[in-house]
Design an enzyme around this catalytic site. Structure first.
Site, PDB file in Angstrom:
ATOM      1  N   ARG A 124      31.995  44.827  34.510  1.00  0.00           N
ATOM      2  CA  ARG A 124      32.444  45.398  35.785  1.00  0.00           C
ATOM      3  C   ARG A 124      31.283  45.748  36.709  1.00  0.00           C
ATOM      4  O   ARG A 124      31.335  45.509  37.920  1.00  0.00           O
ATOM      5  CB  ARG A 124      33.279  46.644  35.517  1.00  0.00           C
ATOM      6  CG  ARG A 124      34.043  47.137  36.744  1.00  0.00           C
ATOM      7  CD  ARG A 124      34.759  48.434  36.428  1.00  0.00           C
ATOM      8  NE  ARG A 124      35.749  48.271  35.378  1.00  0.00           N
ATOM      9  CZ  ARG A 124      37.020  47.939  35.599  1.00  0.00           C
ATOM     10  NH1 ARG A 124      37.421  47.730  36.830  1.00  0.00           N
ATOM     11  NH2 ARG A 124      37.863  47.818  34.600  1.00  0.00           N
ATOM     12  N   GLU A 145      58.905  27.032  48.755  1.00  0.00           N
ATOM     13  CA  GLU A 145      58.708  25.601  49.045  1.00  0.00           C
ATOM     14  C   GLU A 145      57.937  24.905  47.929  1.00  0.00           C
ATOM     15  O   GLU A 145      58.277  23.790  47.521  1.00  0.00           O
ATOM     16  CB  GLU A 145      57.962  25.456  50.372  1.00  0.00           C
ATOM     17  CG  GLU A 145      58.774  25.902  51.577  1.00  0.00           C
ATOM     18  CD  GLU A 145      57.941  26.118  52.818  1.00  0.00           C
ATOM     19  OE1 GLU A 145      58.495  26.572  53.841  1.00  0.00           O
ATOM     20  OE2 GLU A 145      56.724  25.839  52.781  1.00  0.00           O
TER      21      GLU A 145
END
Length: 513
Positions: A124, A145
Site C-alpha cells: 500500500r 448494451e
C-alpha cells in the site's frame, strides 16, 4: 360477573396482542437499522485514513489502474500504459483474480476490474491508484448494451447447451481468459445469454424484422428490455452504484470478507449510503489521477502529463515501437475482453477490439529504442485509438446481427422514456454524487496542470533569452574567438566607463566641499 370479567380480560389480551404485533416490526426494524449502522460505520472507520500517507501527486513504485467497467479504460491500457510499461513490468494476469500474482519482483503495473480491496494484496505504501469515472446513466446504458452484444455472439449455436459446451471446449483448449472469466461480465453475460436463447426459443424463429421504427431498448421478443434489466436483482447486486462500491472495495468480487454484509445494509437502509459515499470520495481525493469519460480529450492530456511524464522520468529511455499493430481477435490477454460502446467511442474518438499477444509483445527489446516525450506519447496515443475505433465498429455490427432490432446508438437512447431515465438516476444516487465529486477533482487537476505549464513556459522563455545572447557570438556550437574578444572588450569598456563616472563624481563632491 365472572363471565364479564373473562370477556374484559380476553378483550384486553387481544388488544395487547394487536399492539404487540404492531409494535414489534417497528422495534425489529429499529434494531435492524442500528445493527446495520454499526456494521457500516465500523467498516468506514477501519477504511478511513489509510491512504493519506505520502505525496499523492508523486508516482510510486506500483501503479494500480482501477478500471471501472464501461469507462474507456481499455483505451488507456492499450494506448498509454502499453507504451509506458513493458510486458515484463505488468503484474501477471492482472484482470484474472484467481491467477493474479503481485509478488513478481519487477511488477510495476496492475490494470484490473478488481475493486479497491485488491490494495490489501499490494504494498500500500508503494502503490499509486488511478481511475476513470463516467456519467452513471451512460454507464448503465453501456453495461446493458455490452451485455447484449457479447451474449448475442453465442446465438450462432442452435441452442444454449451447444453454446456452453463449445465455449468450455475452446477455453480449455486455448487456456485463454475470456470475457466469461472477468468480473462483472462473468455474471452479466451468462445471465443475458440465457435470456436471449429463451426469447429465441419462445418466438420460434431465428430473427424478427420489423418495418416500423422501434425502441432498440424495448425489443421484448428478442432482448430483455432495459426496464426489466435495471430492475432485476442481478442489476441491483452488480450494476447500480457500481462505481461507488468498486472504489470502496465492496463489490461481490471483493477481497474483504464483510463486503456483502455492508452492501446488504446499504441496500436495505439507503440513508447509510452516505457513509459509504464519504469513503469513496476520500479514496478519489487520494488518487494520483481521476479522469472523466465524457471529457476524454482533456482526460488523456492530463493522464499523459500527470502519470505518463512521471513514468518516463523514472524509467529514462523507454523501449517503444510507435508503429501500432492492427488489433486481432486471438488475444488471450485478460485485459482485452471489454470493447467499449459506440457512444464512448464518440468521446474517445476510438473503439476497441482484440489484439494479439505477440503483437503487443512487439514493444519489447527487439524493436528500436528511443527517448519518449509526453508529446510523442500523445502522438502514439492518437494513432492507437484511431485504429482501435475501426476494429470495434465492425466487430459490433457482426455481434448484433442476430438481434438486429436492438440497434443501440446515442440516437436510439433518446427514445427511452423519461421515467426509465429517472429511475436509473434514482437507483444510482450514490454514483451520481460521486461523479459530481470526480468532476471537481478533474477541474483541480486541470488548473494544476495549467499552472505547472505556465511555470515551465516562463523558465523556457528565460532560457531562450539566455540562448539568444549566446547565439549572437556563437553559431552551430562554435564560438568565434574574435567575437569573444570583442564581447570581452565591450564589457571591459562599460565597466571602465562606469568606474570613471563614479570616480569623477566623488572628486566633484570633494571640490564643492
Amino acid at each position: 360477573m365472572a363471565r364479564a370479567a373473562l370477556r374484559v380480560g380476553a378483550r384486553a389480551l387481544a388488544l395487547l396482542v394487536l399492539v404487540s404485533v404492531a409494535v414489534l416490526p417497528l422495534v425489529s426494524s429499529d434494531d435492524g437499522y442500528k445493527h446495520c449502522e454499526g456494521i457500516v460505520r465500523g467498516w468506514a472507520d477501519s477504511s478511513t485514513g489509510r491512504e493519506k500517507d505520502g505525496d499523492k501527486l508523486s508516482l510510486k513504485d506500483l501503479l494500480f489502474f482501477l478500471h471501472i467497467p464501461r469507462t474507456g479504460g481499455r483505451t488507456y491500457f492499450h494506448c498509454f500504459l502499453k507504451k509506458l510499461y513493458t510486458n515484463a513490468q505488468e503484474c501477471p494476469r492482472s484482470y484474472d483474480k484467481l491467477r493474479f500474482d503481485p509478488s513478481h519482483p519487477d511488477c510495476k503495473l496492475v490494470v484490473s476490474h478488481d475493486d479497491y480491496s485488491l490494495t490489501s494484496k499490494l504494498p500500500r505504501e508503494r502503490t499509486s491508484v488511478v481511475t476513470i469515472l463516467r456519467n452513471p446513466v451512460d454507464r448503465v446504458f453501456s453495461t446493458y448494451e455490452f451485455s447484449v452484444e457479447v451474449a448475442a455472439r453465442f446465438l450462432v449455436h442452435p441452442n444454449l447447451t451447444s453454446a456452453k459446451l463449445m465455449t468450455t471446449r475452446v477455453l480449455t483448449k486455448s487456456r485463454a481468459v475470456s470475457t466469461l472469466d472477468i468480473w462483472p461480465w462473468k455474471y452479466l453475460v451468462p445471465w443475458m445469454r440465457e435470456d436471449l436463447f429463451a426469447r429465441r426459443d419462445a418466438r420460434g424463429n431465428d430473427t424478427v424484422h420489423s418495418s416500423k421504427k422501434v425502441n432498440a431498448y424495448d425489443v421484448e421478443d428478442m432482448v430483455m428490455p432495459l426496464h426489466q434489466y435495471i430492475n432485476d436483482p442481478v442489476a441491483h447486486e452488480i450494476i447500480h452504484n457500481g462505481a461507488t462500491f468498486q472504489i470502496t472495495g465492496l463489490t461481490n468480487n471483493s477481497y474483504f470478507d464483510g463486503a456483502h454484509e455492508v452492501r446488504h445494509c446499504v441496500r436495505k437502509h439507503p440513508d447509510l449510503g452516505r457513509i459509504v459515499l464519504e469513503v469513496a470520495k476520500n479514496r478519489l481525493d487520494q488518487m494520483l489521477y481521476v479522469g472523466l469519460t465524457e471529457d476524454h480529450e482533456e482526460s488523456a492530456r492530463l493522464f499523459a502529463h500527470m502519470v505518463g511524464a512521471q513514468v518516463l522520468s523514472q524509467s529514462g529511455t523507454l523501449n517503444l515501437d510507435l508503429k501500432e499493430n492492427v488489433p486481432s481477435e486471438t488475444d488471450s490477454h485478460p485485459s482485452m475482453v471489454e470493447p467499449e460502446d459506440e457512444e464512448t467511442n464518440e468521446h474517445l474518438n476510438s473503439a476497441h477490439g482484440w489484439q494479439n499477444n505477440e503483437a503487443l509483445n512487439s514493444t519489447n527489446d527487439e524493436h528500436g529504442k528511443g527517448n519518449m516525450t509526453v508529446g510523442k506519447l500523445m502522438e502514439a496515443y492518437e494513432t492507437c485509438i484511431a485504429k482501435l475505433r475501426k476494429s470495434q465498429s465492425s466487430r459490433r455490427k457482426i455481434s448484433l446481427k442476430k438481434v438486429q432490432e436492438a440497434n443501440f446508438s446515442k440516437e436510439a437512447r433518446k427514445l427511452v422514456p423519461e421515467a426509465i431515465l429517472k429511475q436509473i438516476i434514482w437507483l444510482n444516487s450514490l454514483d451520481m454524487k460521486l461523479y459530481d465529486h470526480a468532476k471537481k477533482i478533474f477541474t483541480q487537476e486541470h488548473l494544476m496542470l495549467k499552472a505547472q505549464q505556465s511555470m515551465v513556459g516562463q523558465h523556457r522563455q528565460l532560457a531562450e533569452q539566455k540562448e539568444g545572447w549566446i547565439s549572437i557570438i556563437c553559431s552551430d556550437g562554435i564560438c568565434s574567438p574574435w567575437m569573444v574578444v570583442l564581447l570581452g572588450l565591450g564589457i571591459t569598456t562599460i565597466i571602465g566607463l562606469v568606474t570613471l563616472a563614479v570616480t569623477t563624481r566623488k572628486r566633484t563632491s570633494k571640490l564643492k566641499v
